[in-house]
Motif scaffolding. Structure first.
Motif, PDB file in Angstrom:
ATOM      1  N   LYS A  90      -0.227   5.427  11.736  1.00 41.38           N
ATOM      2  CA  LYS A  90       1.126   5.134  11.263  1.00 41.38           C
ATOM      3  C   LYS A  90       1.439   5.791   9.928  1.00 41.38           C
ATOM      4  CE  LYS A  90       1.880   1.176   9.088  1.00 41.38           C
ATOM      5  NZ  LYS A  90       1.620   1.454   7.688  1.00 41.38           N
ATOM      6  N   PRO A  92       3.956   5.399   6.376  1.00 40.58           N
ATOM      7  CA  PRO A  92       4.259   4.234   5.541  1.00 40.58           C
ATOM      8  C   PRO A  92       5.505   3.516   6.034  1.00 40.58           C
ATOM      9  CG  PRO A  92       4.918   6.253   4.436  1.00 40.58           C
ATOM     10  CD  PRO A  92       4.186   6.682   5.666  1.00 40.58           C
ATOM     11  N   SER A  94       8.608   0.625   4.990  1.00 40.86           N
ATOM     12  CA  SER A  94       9.200  -0.150   3.896  1.00 40.86           C
ATOM     13  C   SER A  94       9.137  -1.634   4.252  1.00 40.86           C
ATOM     14  CB  SER A  94      10.628   0.299   3.617  1.00 40.86           C
ATOM     15  OG  SER A  94      11.346   0.378   4.802  1.00 40.86           O
ATOM     16  N   THR A  95       9.033  -2.430   3.230  1.00 40.81           N
ATOM     17  CA  THR A  95       8.964  -3.865   3.452  1.00 40.81           C
ATOM     18  C   THR A  95      10.386  -4.413   3.513  1.00 40.81           C
ATOM     19  OG1 THR A  95       6.862  -3.982   2.317  1.00 40.81           O
ATOM     20  CG2 THR A  95       8.119  -6.019   2.453  1.00 40.81           C
ATOM     21  N   GLY A 324      -1.300  10.754  -3.026  1.00 43.61           N
ATOM     22  CA  GLY A 324      -0.821  11.716  -2.032  1.00 43.61           C
ATOM     23  C   GLY A 324      -1.916  12.180  -1.093  1.00 43.61           C
ATOM     24  N   ALA A 342      -1.694   6.290   5.976  1.00 42.40           N
ATOM     25  CA  ALA A 342      -1.637   6.741   4.587  1.00 42.40           C
ATOM     26  C   ALA A 342      -1.660   5.488   3.721  1.00 42.40           C
ATOM     27  CB  ALA A 342      -0.343   7.498   4.362  1.00 42.40           C
ATOM     28  N   HIS A 344      -0.319   5.334   0.646  1.00 47.33           N
ATOM     29  CA  HIS A 344       0.845   5.245  -0.235  1.00 47.33           C
ATOM     30  C   HIS A 344       2.041   4.656   0.512  1.00 47.33           C
ATOM     31  CE1 HIS A 344       2.591   8.634   1.829  1.00 47.33           C
ATOM     32  NE2 HIS A 344       1.475   9.315   1.641  1.00 47.33           N
ATOM     33  N   GLY A 345       3.136   4.467  -0.228  1.00 44.40           N
ATOM     34  CA  GLY A 345       4.331   3.877   0.368  1.00 44.40           C
ATOM     35  C   GLY A 345       5.298   4.931   0.881  1.00 44.40           C
ATOM     36  N   THR A 346       6.555   4.534   1.018  1.00 42.51           N
ATOM     37  CA  THR A 346       7.551   5.378   1.678  1.00 42.51           C
ATOM     38  C   THR A 346       8.262   6.344   0.731  1.00 42.51           C
ATOM     39  OG1 THR A 346       9.205   3.666   1.265  1.00 42.51           O
ATOM     40  CG2 THR A 346       8.045   3.568   3.366  1.00 42.51           C
ATOM     41  N   ALA A 347       7.991   6.234  -0.573  1.00 38.80           N
ATOM     42  CA  ALA A 347       8.622   7.092  -1.592  1.00 38.80           C
ATOM     43  C   ALA A 347      10.074   7.421  -1.210  1.00 38.80           C
ATOM     44  CB  ALA A 347       7.794   8.361  -1.799  1.00 38.80           C
ATOM     45  N   PRO A 348      10.932   6.420  -1.060  1.00 35.17           N
ATOM     46  CA  PRO A 348      12.257   6.613  -0.435  1.00 35.17           C
ATOM     47  C   PRO A 348      13.123   7.665  -1.135  1.00 35.17           C
ATOM     48  CG  PRO A 348      12.054   4.423  -1.458  1.00 35.17           C
ATOM     49  CD  PRO A 348      10.693   5.021  -1.463  1.00 35.17           C
ATOM     50  N   PHE A 350      12.371  10.483  -1.937  1.00 36.95           N
ATOM     51  CA  PHE A 350      12.049  11.828  -1.455  1.00 36.95           C
ATOM     52  C   PHE A 350      12.189  11.957   0.063  1.00 36.95           C
ATOM     53  CE2 PHE A 350       9.679  10.984  -5.344  1.00 36.95           C
ATOM     54  CZ  PHE A 350      10.115  12.027  -6.138  1.00 36.95           C
ATOM     55  N   MET A 356       6.966  16.291   0.066  1.00 37.70           N
ATOM     56  CA  MET A 356       5.812  15.447  -0.289  1.00 37.70           C
ATOM     57  C   MET A 356       4.518  15.919   0.376  1.00 37.70           C
ATOM     58  SD  MET A 356       6.670  12.903  -2.385  1.00 37.70           S
ATOM     59  CE  MET A 356       7.418  14.225  -3.304  1.00 37.70           C
ATOM     60  N   ASN A 357       3.419  15.398  -0.128  1.00 35.38           N
ATOM     61  CA  ASN A 357       2.098  15.816   0.320  1.00 35.38           C
ATOM     62  C   ASN A 357       1.707  15.072   1.602  1.00 35.38           C
ATOM     63  OD1 ASN A 357      -0.578  16.546   0.492  1.00 35.38           O
ATOM     64  ND2 ASN A 357      -1.001  16.197  -1.674  1.00 35.38           N
ATOM     65  N   ASP A 397       3.426  17.507  -5.948  1.00 33.47           N
ATOM     66  CA  ASP A 397       2.579  16.591  -6.728  1.00 33.47           C
ATOM     67  C   ASP A 397       1.384  17.310  -7.342  1.00 33.47           C
ATOM     68  OD1 ASP A 397       1.946  16.894  -3.998  1.00 33.47           O
ATOM     69  OD2 ASP A 397       0.662  15.135  -3.998  1.00 33.47           O
TER      70      ASP A 397
HETATM   71  P1  NAD Z   1       5.213   4.756  -3.069  1.00 33.04           P
HETATM   72  O1  NAD Z   1       3.774   4.974  -2.759  1.00 33.04           O
HETATM   73  O2  NAD Z   1       6.141   4.859  -1.940  1.00 33.04           O
HETATM   74  O3  NAD Z   1       5.673   5.837  -4.131  1.00 33.04           O
HETATM   75  C1  NAD Z   1       5.321   5.870  -5.485  1.00 33.04           C
HETATM   76  C2  NAD Z   1       5.348   7.312  -5.963  1.00 33.04           C
HETATM   77  O4  NAD Z   1       4.158   7.960  -5.526  1.00 33.04           O
HETATM   78  C3  NAD Z   1       6.469   8.170  -5.401  1.00 33.04           C
HETATM   79  O5  NAD Z   1       7.643   8.073  -6.136  1.00 33.04           O
HETATM   80  C4  NAD Z   1       5.874   9.556  -5.462  1.00 33.04           C
HETATM   81  O6  NAD Z   1       6.048  10.090  -6.748  1.00 33.04           O
HETATM   82  C5  NAD Z   1       4.409   9.312  -5.223  1.00 33.04           C
HETATM   83  N1  NAD Z   1       4.023   9.575  -3.830  1.00 33.04           N
HETATM   84  C6  NAD Z   1       3.889   8.670  -2.825  1.00 33.04           C
HETATM   85  N2  NAD Z   1       3.523   9.279  -1.695  1.00 33.04           N
HETATM   86  C7  NAD Z   1       3.413  10.590  -1.982  1.00 33.04           C
HETATM   87  C8  NAD Z   1       3.071  11.748  -1.225  1.00 33.04           C
HETATM   88  N3  NAD Z   1       2.761  11.685   0.076  1.00 33.04           N
HETATM   89  N4  NAD Z   1       3.070  12.945  -1.837  1.00 33.04           N
HETATM   90  C9  NAD Z   1       3.370  13.032  -3.144  1.00 33.04           C
HETATM   91  N5  NAD Z   1       3.694  11.998  -3.916  1.00 33.04           N
HETATM   92  C10 NAD Z   1       3.727  10.781  -3.350  1.00 33.04           C
HETATM   93  O7  NAD Z   1       5.316   3.335  -3.779  1.00 33.04           O
HETATM   94  P2  NAD Z   1       6.584   2.406  -4.049  1.00 33.04           P
HETATM   95  O8  NAD Z   1       7.699   3.251  -4.549  1.00 33.04           O
HETATM   96  O9  NAD Z   1       6.053   1.325  -4.879  1.00 33.04           O
HETATM   97  O10 NAD Z   1       6.965   1.787  -2.644  1.00 33.04           O
HETATM   98  C11 NAD Z   1       8.068   2.219  -1.838  1.00 33.04           C
HETATM   99  C12 NAD Z   1       8.089   1.439  -0.513  1.00 33.04           C
HETATM  100  O11 NAD Z   1       6.892   1.658   0.217  1.00 33.04           O
HETATM  101  C13 NAD Z   1       8.215  -0.067  -0.642  1.00 33.04           C
HETATM  102  O12 NAD Z   1       9.151  -0.517   0.321  1.00 33.04           O
HETATM  103  C14 NAD Z   1       6.838  -0.589  -0.305  1.00 33.04           C
HETATM  104  O13 NAD Z   1       6.866  -1.860   0.245  1.00 33.04           O
HETATM  105  C15 NAD Z   1       6.371   0.419   0.690  1.00 33.04           C
HETATM  106  N6  NAD Z   1       4.897   0.529   0.803  1.00 33.04           N
HETATM  107  C16 NAD Z   1       4.383   0.740   2.038  1.00 33.04           C
HETATM  108  C17 NAD Z   1       3.016   0.936   2.206  1.00 33.04           C
HETATM  109  C18 NAD Z   1       2.488   1.180   3.608  1.00 33.04           C
HETATM  110  O14 NAD Z   1       3.239   1.240   4.559  1.00 33.04           O
HETATM  111  N7  NAD Z   1       1.189   1.328   3.787  1.00 33.04           N
HETATM  112  C19 NAD Z   1       2.163   0.913   1.110  1.00 33.04           C
HETATM  113  C20 NAD Z   1       2.714   0.727  -0.162  1.00 33.04           C
HETATM  114  C21 NAD Z   1       4.097   0.536  -0.303  1.00 33.04           C
END
Ligand code: NAD
Length: 421
Positions: A90, A92, A94-95, A324, A342, A344-348, A350, A356-357, A397
């Motif tokens: 899967k 990321p 969003s919650t 990333g 992954a 990390h989250g959805t970095a909405p 971007f 993104m990476n 990044d």
């Molecule tokens: P995020 O991880 O989405 O982003 C934080 C920052 O990290 C971004 O602004 C960006 O600069 C960088 N980043 C993230 N992924 C990257 C990539 N692939 N390449 C390069 N840079 C990257 O964290 P957030 O902003 O706190 O959360 C946004 C949403 O994501 C929230 O709705 C949260 O609930 C959700 N979330 C989902 C998961 C998951 O599905 N596993 C995990 C964490 C957060």
């Protein structure tokens, strides 16, 4: 060749040559990084096995896309598919705000009882890092995924539930240690023998299979004696009981020191290492967070509780170049269910920028291929990805932190990985 389901037989995963694997495309940057990653997976499988093997991808819905199409964030049909096909991947999600669901990821973990959150952390040549020797980091974290403070048993101060629990603690249990009882919210931290054992067992089996030198139990047992201390004690006991001839534990070292002396204990340790035994040790969580900066080479496989694992994963991911590039898996080794993702989250901000990476999804796919026993394809991807990064053709990044790099888009990075495979 018709596509078939992956199944589990006598505790062993049965992977057909044309397995059906459900995927969730993810929200925000999910579609960009998934579309790049899936091309890498297909190219690697083709390169490794020609037309002998092929993954049949099956899209299932979750998150915003699911909500738009079905009115539900996590449709029952999706959970059914994850259950039926065992292995899935899967992007990321969003919650959802409001609506009573804490997190879709947590819901999936609970529904499938994915008790081990597995996160390998290693450095790839040339990835920008804030530490001097990121190459010394090579760990695989096994974070317990179902218990601890994350069980979500907590009560807001002032509510009748909180009041009831407070009364019980004070009046029936004689608790006098709550400093400000009238304004305290209360939380409960369940940590069980079963939960500990299945997680530590998975970590030890992984370490033995991958010929890793040690498993470290990371805990705060000095303060939380029965929960985190229990984790440590039950972990050691399991190691000796189930893997006695294959492991040497720090408890055994302590025992020998007590019964004989330190010299004898060190000698026994040396012999055990020479015999190729797996070292089982433990470290207190705060010290561990120092040690991963000071002496990361001393740690290999790490088994820890839910909250510690959360902190440790992010701290280690930062040491090797950030989120990333950090992959993860949520696994139930007993049923075979596994969701790769992954971390990390959805970095909405971007979303749909193709900037993104995609490495974290690509490396999650590598973990998935290894889990399926398709090691050749996994190795091909790791080679392609590390070469692409070493050639400094990278997404924004890494580009921002590297000298003389070439900036590429998400899709172009995938092209580069495929070219270098
Ligand atoms: P995020 O991880 O989405 O982003 C934080 C920052 O990290 C971004 O602004 C960006 O600069 C960088 N980043 C993230 N992924 C990257 C990539 N692939 N390449 C390069 N840079 C990257 O964290 P957030 O902003 O706190 O959360 C946004 C949403 O994501 C929230 O709705 C949260 O609930 C959700 N979330 C989902 C998961 C998951 O599905 N596993 C995990 C964490 C957060």
């Amino acid at each position: 060749m018709p596509a078939e389901k992956i199944s589990m037989n006598n505790g062993l995963l049965q992977v057909p040559t044309h397995p059906i694997i459900p995927f969730i495309i993810g929200d925000g940057i999910g579609p960009d990084i998934w579309q790049a990653s899936v091309r890498v997976f297909d190219a690697a499988v083709e390169k490794a096995y020609g037309s002998e093997r092929k993954i049949e991808w099956k899209e299932v819905l979750a998150g915003e896309k699911a909500f738009q199409e079905t009115g539900e964030w996590l449709p029952a049909a999706t959970l059914d598919a994850l259950k039926e096909y065992l292995v899935s991947i899967k992007g990321p999600l969003s919650t959802p705000v409001g609506g009573g669901m804490r997190s879709l990821n947590v819901a999936m973990r609970q529904e499938l009882d994915l008790y081990a959150c597995v996160r390998p952390v290693r450095w790839f040549n040339k990835v920008p890092s804030p530490v001097k020797h990121p190459e010394k980091v090579d760990m695989v974290i096994f974070r317990e995924n179902t218990e601890d403070i994350y069980a979500g048993i907590e009560y807001m101060t002032g509510t009748p539930e909180c009041e009831k629990l407070l009364n019980f603690l004070q009046n029936e249990m004689g608790v006098k240690k709550i400093r400000f009882p009238q304004t305290s919210s209360l939380g409960i931290k369940p940590v069980s023998i079963e939960g500990t054992e299945r997680l530590v067992r998975a970590a030890i089996l992984y370490a033995l299979e991958h010929k890793r030198p040690s498993v470290t139990l990371v805990h705060k047992g000095n303060i939380m004696k029965f929960t985190e201390g229990g984790f440590k004690n039950w972990g050691y006991a399991l190691a000796v009981r189930e893997f006695g001839d294959k492991v040497y534990t720090w408890e055994q070292w302590e025992q020998t020191k007590k019964e004989q002396n330190e010299e004898a204990a060190n000698k026994a340790l040396k012999v055990a290492i020479a015999e190729g035994k797996l070292l089982i040790k433990d470290v207190i969580a705060d010290n561990f967070l120092q040690q991963i900066l000071l002496a990361p080479q001393d740690y290999s496989v790490v088994a820890t509780l839910n909250l510690n694992g959360d902190y440790i994963s992010d701290a280690l991911a930062a040491a090797v170049g950030g989120i990333g590039i950090a992959p993860g898996a949520n696994i139930n080794y007993l049923t075979g269910h596994a969701v790769f993702e992954a971390t990390h989250g959805t970095a909405p901000r971007f979303a749909n920028t193709n900037t993104m990476n995609p490495s974290s999804v690509i490396l999650s796919g590598v973990m998935m291929l290894e889990y399926m026993g398709w090691k050749e394809a996994a190795e091909i991807i790791v080679h392609g990805l590390s070469t692409a990064i070493a050639r400094k053709r990278v997404t924004i990044d890494f580009y921002n932190l590297m000298d003389d790099a070439t900036l590429v888009k998400t899709s172009e990075f995938a092209d580069e990985v495929i070219k270098q495979m």
